[in-house]
Design a protein around this motif. Structure first.
Motif, PDB file in Angstrom:
ATOM      1  N   SER A 424       0.803  -1.220   0.000  1.00  8.93           N
ATOM      2  CA  SER A 424       0.000   0.000   0.000  1.00  8.93           C
ATOM      3  C   SER A 424       0.837   1.272   0.000  1.00  8.93           C
ATOM      4  O   SER A 424       0.361   2.334  -0.425  1.00  8.93           O
ATOM      5  CB  SER A 424      -0.952  -0.003   1.203  1.00  8.93           C
ATOM      6  N   HIS A 425       2.080   1.182   0.439  1.00 11.92           N
ATOM      7  CA  HIS A 425       2.943   2.369   0.470  1.00 11.92           C
ATOM      8  C   HIS A 425       3.265   2.885  -0.931  1.00 11.92           C
ATOM      9  O   HIS A 425       3.603   4.058  -1.104  1.00 11.92           O
ATOM     10  CB  HIS A 425       4.244   2.060   1.202  1.00 11.92           C
ATOM     11  N   LEU A 426       3.158   2.019  -1.941  1.00 10.05           N
ATOM     12  CA  LEU A 426       3.499   2.442  -3.305  1.00 10.05           C
ATOM     13  C   LEU A 426       2.573   3.564  -3.781  1.00 10.05           C
ATOM     14  O   LEU A 426       3.006   4.478  -4.495  1.00 10.05           O
ATOM     15  CB  LEU A 426       3.412   1.252  -4.267  1.00 10.05           C
ATOM     16  N   ALA A 427       1.315   3.510  -3.389  1.00 15.26           N
ATOM     17  CA  ALA A 427       0.372   4.556  -3.780  1.00 15.26           C
ATOM     18  C   ALA A 427       0.741   5.890  -3.136  1.00 15.26           C
ATOM     19  O   ALA A 427       0.625   6.950  -3.765  1.00 15.26           O
ATOM     20  CB  ALA A 427      -1.047   4.159  -3.398  1.00 15.26           C
ATOM     21  N   LEU A 428       1.164   5.848  -1.885  1.00 13.41           N
ATOM     22  CA  LEU A 428       1.590   7.080  -1.226  1.00 13.41           C
ATOM     23  C   LEU A 428       2.835   7.657  -1.887  1.00 13.41           C
ATOM     24  O   LEU A 428       2.936   8.870  -2.091  1.00 13.41           O
ATOM     25  CB  LEU A 428       1.861   6.818   0.264  1.00 13.41           C
ATOM     26  N   GLN A 429       3.768   6.782  -2.240  1.00 10.50           N
ATOM     27  CA  GLN A 429       5.012   7.255  -2.847  1.00 10.50           C
ATOM     28  C   GLN A 429       4.768   7.894  -4.208  1.00 10.50           C
ATOM     29  O   GLN A 429       5.304   8.965  -4.507  1.00 10.50           O
ATOM     30  CB  GLN A 429       6.006   6.093  -2.963  1.00 10.50           C
ATOM     31  N   ARG A 430       3.959   7.269  -5.037  1.00 13.78           N
ATOM     32  CA  ARG A 430       3.717   7.866  -6.357  1.00 13.78           C
ATOM     33  C   ARG A 430       2.919   9.166  -6.223  1.00 13.78           C
ATOM     34  O   ARG A 430       3.148  10.115  -6.970  1.00 13.78           O
ATOM     35  CB  ARG A 430       3.006   6.887  -7.293  1.00 13.78           C
TER      36      ARG A 430
END
Length: 445
Positions: A424-430
């Motif tokens: 789920s952290h990938l969405a925050l990073q992008r």
């Protein structure tokens, strides 16, 4: 009772006529993504790579992953604060306090209930929005207590769009903790009225507020880390009510029957709409709610339905709307022609939802940055059309996108909705990369 209706018409009362819902992991309210691979132009790929390589941004990207437990903690807390349609006040109050604590320069709630948090930029020549919606589709009294099974969280509204709210909060918090400064102002917003008969009232208010000029709009809605909605699915929603005098089923036999007119209207509309929607740009329709009547031995005094029509094409939407209006009037005329006594039926047709269509091209800087950032975090971009808060900026020619809030889930708009923190952290990073590129990271930071 009048037994003039063919079984095929009457049976329409027993089921919903729907060809609208498309299940998708990222967002149940979006149409299937483009199948072909999409790639950003080199200038945008280079821009995102250079941005991600800055020490302060590297630190922030790492912190977004490390703070995922904190994000989930806020997700849990916000999910268990009910936010039924038109009743988002308590969740909004708590969300405002969270944004203040995260370090926003100023936080306020507008006249309709939107919660806005301003983070001032260096030159303040632009305003970029990062937004998720406060409301859920569930009525007052719905049990929103989270139940956990293994690593999966179950609760109505946990993904749509409470996860988005938690994500917006985390992005603000990490920007503050890593001292990321932007050239443009950034508004972190929790909006009201995105769902159903809310009719996007929150975002409509934002774009009609004097002095609030928004230059770019990034909405978080749905799940996953691949979706990029850059085209708006317009919709018309109606409540239609047939009204008559009502009376005893035997003693007043021969009066007009609102149920008869409603059944006819549904039948005529769905027959013509079925043919209409087999050609041209994808257009959908749904009779979602029907009601009326008081007793089995009483001719009803009213009968109503709520109808949804959608299309990316304004022309197609206008066309199916015309068929709907014709069906209602034909049904009214036929039922009145059958009466044996008493006054005619009347009909009220109320437009309860009007979401404009619109889009920004794949070549626009905001979409290109979203594609590049999605690729950078190792995901495959999926361009989509959908009905979201971005419809309003789309219709005004303002750059906008809607993206997923990360993780995996399903069951949006159902009591069995679930979410799991799968990468789920990938969405925050992008999202952070896109926001910084749009707002302009101040040099040297």
């Amino acid at each position: 009772m009048k037994f003039f209706l063919p079984l095929g018409i009457l049976s329409l009362f027993l089921s919903l006529v729907s060809i609208d819902r498309v299940q998708a992991q990222d967002d149940d309210d979006k149409q299937p993504a483009k199948k072909e691979s999409v790639t950003a132009g080199k200038p945008y790929t280079d821009e995102i790579s250079a941005l991600a390589g800055k020490p302060s941004v590297k630190k922030a990207l790492a912190m977004l992953e490390a703070q995922e437990p904190w994000t989930v903690k806020n997700l849990r807390m916000l999910t268990e604060i009910p936010a039924p349609p038109f009743m988002e006040q308590e969740r909004g109050r708590v969300y405002a306090d969270l944004l203040r604590t995260a370090g926003a320069d100023s936080v306020w709630t507008d006249e309709v209930g939107n919660v806005l948090a301003l983070r001032r930029g260096k030159t303040r020549k632009k305003k970029v929005v990062l937004e998720a919606h406060l409301d859920t589709v569930f009525p007052e009294g719905t049990d929103v207590k989270i139940k956990q099974k293994g690593d999966t969280l179950y609760a109505p509204g946990i993904g749509d769009d409470t996860r988005g709210l938690a994500m917006v909060l985390t992005v603000l918090d990490v920007m503050e903790k890593t001292s990321l400064e932007t050239d443009a102002d950034v508004l972190f917003i929790g909006t009201v009225g995105e769902e159903g008969l809310g009719d996007l009232r929150g975002v409509k208010k934002l774009f009609s507020t004097p002095g609030l000029k928004i230059d770019s709009y990034i909405a978080i809605d749905g799940l996953g880390s691949t979706s990029i909605t850059h085209r708006g699915l317009g919709s018309h929603r109606y409540k239609v009510t047939f009204k008559g005098p009502g009376g005893h089923s035997s003693g007043a036999f021969g009066l007009v029957n609102p149920h008869g007119a409603l059944a006819r209207a549904i039948y005529y509309f769905t027959q013509s709409a079925d043919t209409f929607t087999k050609q041209g740009v994808r257009t959908t329709y749904n009779v979602g709610v029907i009601g009326g009547g008081t007793s089995v031995n009483a001719i009803p005094f009213e009968s109503y339905m709520q109808v949804d029509m959608r299309s990316e094409s304004p022309e197609q939407l206008s066309g199916i709307d015309k068929l709907f209006q014709e069906a209602v009037q034909k049904a009214l005329k036929e039922e009145n022609a059958m009466k044996r006594l008493g006054p005619d039926l009347t009909v009220d047709i109320e437009l309860v939802g009007d979401r404009p269509s619109g889009s920004i091209p794949e070549s626009s800087p905001l979409v290109q940055r979203a594609i590049a950032a999605t690729k950078y975090v190792g995901q495959e971009p999926a361009l989509r059309v959908g009905s979201t808060n971005s419809n309003i900026p789309f219709s005004k020619g303002i750059p906008a996108i809607t993206m997923g809030a990360g993780g995996t889930g399903s069951g949006a708009h159902s009591l069995h909705e679930w979410w799991m923190a799968d990468k789920s952290h990938l969405a925050l990073q992008r999202t952070l990369l896109i926001l910084l590129s749009e707002a302009g990271l101040v040099a040297g930071k």
